[in-house]
Enzyme design. Structure first.
Site, mmCIF file in Angstrom:
data_model
loop_
_atom_site.group_PDB
_atom_site.id
_atom_site.type_symbol
_atom_site.label_atom_id
_atom_site.label_comp_id
_atom_site.label_asym_id
_atom_site.label_seq_id
_atom_site.Cartn_x
_atom_site.Cartn_y
_atom_site.Cartn_z
ATOM 1 N N GLU A 1 -38.845 -59.648 -36.829
ATOM 2 C CA GLU A 1 -38.731 -59.089 -37.957
ATOM 3 C C GLU A 1 -38.855 -57.642 -37.980
ATOM 4 O OE1 GLU A 1 -41.740 -58.639 -42.120
ATOM 5 O OE2 GLU A 1 -42.466 -59.367 -39.973
ATOM 6 N N GLU B 1 -46.115 -61.575 -49.043
ATOM 7 C CA GLU B 1 -47.007 -60.904 -48.149
ATOM 8 C C GLU B 1 -47.232 -59.500 -48.885
ATOM 9 O OE1 GLU B 1 -47.705 -59.510 -43.654
ATOM 10 O OE2 GLU B 1 -45.668 -59.445 -44.168
#
Length: 138
Positions: free
Chosen positions: A14, A131
């Site tokens: 990521e 998130e």
């Protein structure tokens, strides 16, 4: 020749933003991340496409998702089948609002109504993870 891990393990990389979240993080560019994945050419390593980080570091959300959407894979229960039969680059989409990583439905830089509609129109039917840091009262 690609090797396939038969254990059913899927690893995600990521790119994070270095402006707010992780100042010293080495992987902050979406295009570099995809280049690494293509050079690794391993079916068990995928990209986590996080709209929050990509907006902060690169912007161009529409162009970036259109460029990488053809490579998006869904996270299935039968991960072994997925790994053996997948050539996709993106393993997960994640959302939060910019600039403060708040809930995606609240005001901020990203128009998630537009983003979700675009994903739907492009045929994306996979999972989208959240998130975020809650702004409201519990």
């Amino acid at each position: 020749m690609q090797r396939h891990w038969t254990e059913g393990i899927l690893a995600l990389i990521e790119p994070l933003n270095t402006r707010h979240t992780a100042p010293n993080y080495f992987l902050y560019d979406i295009h570099t991340a995809v280049d690494y994945l293509k050079r690794m050419d391993h079916p068990n390593v995928k990209l986590q496409f996080d709209f929050f980080h990509i907006q902060i570091m690169d912007g161009n959300l529409t162009a970036n998702i259109e460029k990488y959407l053809p490579y998006i894979v869904h996270v299935y229960t039968n991960i072994r089948h997925l790994l053996v039969n997948s050539t996709y680059v993106v393993g997960h989409i994640q959302v939060a609002q910019v600039p403060d990583r708040g809930e995606p439905n609240l005001h901020g830089e990203i128009n998630y109504k537009y983003i979700f509609k675009m994903l739907e129109e492009k045929g994306y039917d996979g999972y989208i993870g959240l998130e975020y840091n809650p702004r409201g009262k519990l």
